[in-house]
Each structure stands twice: as structure tokens, then as C-alpha cells.
Scaffold this active site. Structure first.
Site, PDB file in Angstrom:
ATOM      1  N   CYS A  13       0.791  -1.224   0.000  1.00 26.70           N
ATOM      2  CA  CYS A  13       0.000   0.000   0.000  1.00 26.70           C
ATOM      3  C   CYS A  13       0.824   1.275   0.000  1.00 26.70           C
ATOM      4  CB  CYS A  13      -0.887   0.003   1.235  1.00 26.70           C
ATOM      5  SG  CYS A  13      -1.823  -1.515   1.368  1.00 26.70           S
ATOM      6  N   GLY A  39      -0.918   0.938  -4.934  1.00 23.13           N
ATOM      7  CA  GLY A  39      -2.184   0.275  -4.639  1.00 23.13           C
ATOM      8  C   GLY A  39      -3.310   0.868  -5.449  1.00 23.13           C
ATOM      9  N   ASN A 114       1.113   0.270   5.660  1.00 27.25           N
ATOM     10  CA  ASN A 114       1.779  -0.332   4.504  1.00 27.25           C
ATOM     11  C   ASN A 114       2.706  -1.411   5.047  1.00 27.25           C
ATOM     12  OD1 ASN A 114       4.520   0.718   2.354  1.00 27.25           O
ATOM     13  ND2 ASN A 114       3.117  -0.956   2.085  1.00 27.25           N
ATOM     14  N   GLY A 115       2.476  -2.635   4.624  1.00 33.06           N
ATOM     15  CA  GLY A 115       3.296  -3.740   5.107  1.00 33.06           C
ATOM     16  C   GLY A 115       2.437  -4.948   5.363  1.00 33.06           C
ATOM     17  N   TYR A 254      11.474  -2.734  -8.269  1.00 36.94           N
ATOM     18  CA  TYR A 254      10.186  -2.603  -8.951  1.00 36.94           C
ATOM     19  C   TYR A 254       9.204  -1.638  -8.302  1.00 36.94           C
ATOM     20  CZ  TYR A 254       5.447  -3.785 -10.442  1.00 36.94           C
ATOM     21  OH  TYR A 254       4.167  -3.706 -10.889  1.00 36.94           O
TER      22      TYR A 254
END
Ligand code: AMP
Length: 481
Positions: A13, A39, A114-115, A254
Site C-alpha cells: 500500500c 495500490g 503499509n506492510g 520494482y
């Protein structure tokens, strides 16, 4: 074998937070827009206007849900936090969309994550046993319940208490009545940066989200650091025992945007250096270097420059379709690749082609692209990959399929060459990747990054995963309702 990846909450995210700006919601919308690559499934913003919290959460892209003035008007306040969610499997439901919000005895609190927590199922089981009623299937909600059940007095102490119980990778932004808090897990697996705009503080996953609002970059939030932003300004705490940092190297390969500066490194430059390293490690005599757009572009440039071979845009990408990888079913994923790319025959016909991409996951993209390039008249096709073989799933917030679906987990390079139909295939080595990141080599036993997807060396215990492997019962957390 239990397919734990299929039903785990896939969270990958982007997060954004503002403290002290009259346009908090509008800034958050812009920030989330810049973080859309992290996201695309859903997004949400929660604001606080001094009296009340306001929230708008919706499935779909930021531009589709937050572009109208009406929506922004319904989100008044000078504090805001926002979240973009990414998910590839399981039904998508609004109750999983973040930021999550809950009322506590100290007031309201919104949280964006996020994670991925690696002991969320275990904690959830215990919490449910003690009477907690969960509203979503997101691992982040575990943190909310741990805050609620903490016996500490202040919000910050309760959050720290909660975080001492969770294991995993997390960058979090939380907001309550009088403060915005940013925190990174002790290893600093996921990014989080701090910026300033017109005296207001901004927190964001990446610097590209500071750029879009014209905020000045102050610094990265440090691994294990908790920053509290309130009327007194900003203060920093280090509530965790110090451990060696293990930032996710795949963010450079990426995931992060090329114009972001992550932990002091410009992502575009890093990718170009990886491409150059790849050219040194795996040269091949050919006529043209062609990137698989967009993910292979910077590495292909690096490869072409280092090898002195012409660089051409031999594959054109249609930008008006989403990322292939996020399509939920195999059938759609195959269709998606055709929708997304087309060969530019003019620069391919009669040429020996080097195709460069950042990674191969299932091999779907490469197989289709190679087919396309051959059909456009290439006499030879050589594939070069700007990361080592992706042999292991990520449990720390980057969505990867379960191990069995990873092409490199079941095939060696020779076999992969046959599957994707190329004349040669080579990956940059793990040491080469570290060298491109400015390290001498990957220090055995002491790697500087989390590279588990390439090495299988998981720096954070996989509690839930091991529990399942050992036959533990899955809780309802594993089902997307
Ligand atoms: P595949 O077709 O399954 O081999 O996927 C490879 C493509 O997906 C490459 O072009 C990558 O740029 C991209 N990719 C790699 N990892 C991810 C990820 N975690 N999420 C989305 N796309 C990815």
C-alpha cells in the site's frame, strides 16, 4: 499443502498524512494520486476538523473517488491521513479499505498501514478469544484491538504497547484528535518519509508524494522510529530495541516510483545501475536493447549504455489499462498482457533483440512479450532480468503469488529459457544487485537489505505461516468476506 497465500490479506500500500494544513484533504488526494502505483484497489481519507472525524473510503482509483469538490468539502479539517490499498485475491470489500477508524476511551483514532504483519492471525485468535469483535479481515485491525485493550495511559504509549506485540513489516500513519503519528518497524522494511509544507508536516510512503504537493523533503523516518506531530511541533521516539536495518530491496527493483528518493537513493538511478551491472555480468551480442515497459525502462537504459547497443522502444504500452499483475484471475491476467503491450515492428524486424524487464514472477508477461517480439520479426530474443530469480514469496507487504506459482521456484534458468521461449536468459546476481546499490557485496550472514524474495532469507519470523505449515487452524482472518 495448505495454500496460505491465496487467502492471506494482500496488503501492498501507499500511505499519506498531513498535520496542520487547511487543505489537508485536498493535499491527501494529491498525495494518494502520486502513490497510486502502490495500490489501485481502493483508497480512503480520514480527516479531523478539531471536533469531529470525517471519512471517505471507496473501491477503485483515487482519481475516480476523490476528484470531485463535493468529496473534498465533506472532508474538512487540518489533519488528514490517506491510504491506497492493493490486493490481488479474495473479494474486495469496503470494510477492509483503510484508513481503519475506531472510537476508544481516549477518542477516535484512524490508522493506515503499509506492510504485512506476520503474527496477525495468531494475535487475532487470542483477541477474539478475549472477546474482541473484528470488523474487517485486515491484519491492521489487530493493531486497533491491541490499542483498545492496552492498559497504558497515552495514545502513543498504547500504540507502542500494541507494536511491541506485533511482528512484521509496517510503516504506519495514525491520527487522533490532537496528533498525527508516523512509525516504521524496527527493521525499516517499508519506506516512510517526512516533509514540510507551509509550516505543516507531511508523512508519505515516497518522496514523489511530497513533490506533487510541493512539500520540502525533510528526511526518512528512521527504522524503528516513531514521530509524533502535534501543536508543539514534532518529536521523535525510538521505542524499539535497535536491530540491523533491512530495507526491502524490491522497492528499488520494482515497487517504488522511479522519481522517488528512497533512503537516499534515487530509484531511477538505482535501476539504471542495476541494468549496467546486468550488462557487465551477462553481455550478449545483439542489435537492439528493448525495455518491457514501464518496469524495465531504467534498467534497459543502463544495460544499453553499458553495452553500447542501441536502445529502442520496441514495445509500446497502453497506459489506460491497469497493471497486469493486479488482475484477479489467470484468465484475465493473460488477456491483460495482450491489452497492455504491442510490438513496434519497425525497430524489431530482422534484429537480434535484448529484452530487459525488472523481474519475472509467474512468467506470463515474458512469455507473451517474447511471442510478440518474435512475431514482429526478431531473429534472436535474449531476455535480461534486472533482479535475481524471484524464488520465494514475500510476507512483508509485497504481493507475490505462493511459491509454487513462481517460475524461478520450480525451474532453473535453462528450463525457464524454454518456458518463455528465448535464445538466452540471464538474471543479475544477488551480489551484483548489492553492488549496484553501492554495497561491495551481499555480506553473508549480514545482508543490508531484506532480499527474502531472492534469497529465502526471511529476517522477520513468519509466525502465522509456520503455524499453518505445522497444521495450525486458520482463523476467519484468512477469508475475505
Ligand atoms: P509475471 O508475468 O507473473 O512474470 O510478472 C512479471 C511482471 O510483473 C514484470 O513485468 C514485473 O514488472 C511485474 N511485477 C513484479 N512483481 C510485481 C508485484 N509484486 N506486483 C505487481 N507487478 C509485479
Amino acid at each position: 499443502m495448505i495454500e496460505i497465500d491465496d487467502d492471506k490479506p494482500h496488503e501492498e500500500c501507499g500511505i499519506f498524512g498531513v498535520y496542520g494544513h487547511v487543505d489537508a484533504a485536498a493535499l491527501s488526494t494529491l498525495g494518494l494520486h502520486a502513490l497510486q502505483h502502490r495500490g489501485q484497489e481502493a483508497s480512503g481519507i480520514v480527516t479531523f476538523d478539531g471536533v469531529q472525524f470525517h471519512s471517505h473510503r471507496a473501491l477503485g482509483l483515487v482519481g475516480d473517488n476523490f476528484s470531485s469538490e463535493d468529496v473534498i468539502k465533506r472532508l474538512p479539517g487540518s489533519s488528514a491521513i490517506g491510504h491506497n490499498r492493493y490486493s490481488t485475491s479474495g473479494a474486495t470489500v469496503l470494510r477492509n479499505v483503510q484508513p481503519l477508524f475506531a472510537d476508544f476511551e481516549f477518542g477516535g483514532l484512524a490508522i493506515g498501514h503499509n506492510g504485512n504483519l506476520t503474527n496477525a492471525r495468531l494475535l487475532r485468535r487470542e483477541l477474539v478469544h478475549r472477546g474482541s469483535l473484528f470488523q474487517s479481515t485486515s491484519d491492521t485491525e489487530v493493531i486497533v484491538h491491541l490499542i483498545a485493550t492496552s492498559r497504558r495511559k497515552t495514545v502513543v504509549d498504547r500504540l507502542v504497547d500494541a507494536l511491541h506485540q506485533v511482528i512484521g513489516a509496517y510503516s504506519l500513519i495514525a491520527m487522533c484528535n490532537d496528533m498525527v503519528i508516523g512509525v516504521r518497524d524496527p527493521l525499516g522494511v517499508r519506506p516512510l518519509v517526512l516533509g514540510q509544507l507551509d509550516g505543516a508536516y507531511i508523512l508519505a510512503s515516497e518522496t514523489c508524494a511530497l513533490d506533487i504537493v510541493g512539500a520540502e523533503f525533510i528526511r526518512d523516518v528512521a527504522p524503528g522510529e516513531l514521530v509524533v506531530i502535534d501543536a508543539n511541533g514534532i518529536r521523535s521516539e525510538q521505542p524499539f530495541r535497535k536491530v540491523k536495518n533491512r530495507f526491502c530491496i524490491f522497492e528499488y527493483v520494482y515497487f517504488s516510483r522511479p522519481d522517488s528518493v528512497v533512503e537516499g537513493n534515487n530509484v531511477y538511478e538505482a535501476r539504471r545501475r542495476i541494468g549496467a551491472e546486468l550488462a557487465r555480468e551477462a553481455p550478449v551480442d545483439a542489435d537492439v536493447v528493448i525495455p518491457v515497459p514501464d518496469s524495465g525502462v531504467p534498467a534497459a537504459l543502463g544495460y544499453a549504455r553499458e553495452s553500447n547497443i542501441a536502445y529502442e522502444l520496441g514495445i509500446i504500452r497502453n497506459h489506460y489499462v491497469g497493471r497486469t499483475f493486479i488482475e484477479p484471475s489467470d484468465r484475465i491476467r493473460h488477456l491483460g498482457v495482450k491489452l497492455k503491450h504491442n510490438a513496434n515492428r519497425e525497430v524489431i524486424d530482422g534484429k537480434r533483440v535484448i529484452l530487459v524487464d525488472d523481474s519475472i514472477v509467474r512468467g506470463t508477461t515474458s512469455t507473451k512479450i517474447v511471442e510478440m517480439v518474435r512475431a514482429a520479426g526478431a531473429t534472436e530474443v535474449h531476455m535480461r532480468i534486472a533482479s535475481p530469480p524471484t524464488t520465494h514469496s514475500c510476507f512483508y507487504g509485497v504481493d507475490t503469488p505462493q511459491r509454487e506459482e513462481l517460475l524461478a521456484a520450480k525451474h532453473d534458468v535453462e528450463a525457464m529459457m524454454k518456458v518463455i521461449g528465448v535464445d538466452s536468459l540471464a538474471y543479475v546476481s544477488l551480489d551484483g544487485l548489492y553492488r549496484a546499490m553501492g554495497e561491495t557485496n551481499r555480506e553473508v550472514g549480514q545482508p543490508q537489505y531484506c532480499d527474502a524474495c531472492f534469497s529465502g532469507d526471511y529476517p522477520i519470523a513468519l509466525i502465522d505461516h509456520d503455524d499453518v505449515e505445522e497444521g495450525g487452524k486458520l482463523s476467519s482472518l484468512t477469508q475475505h468476506a
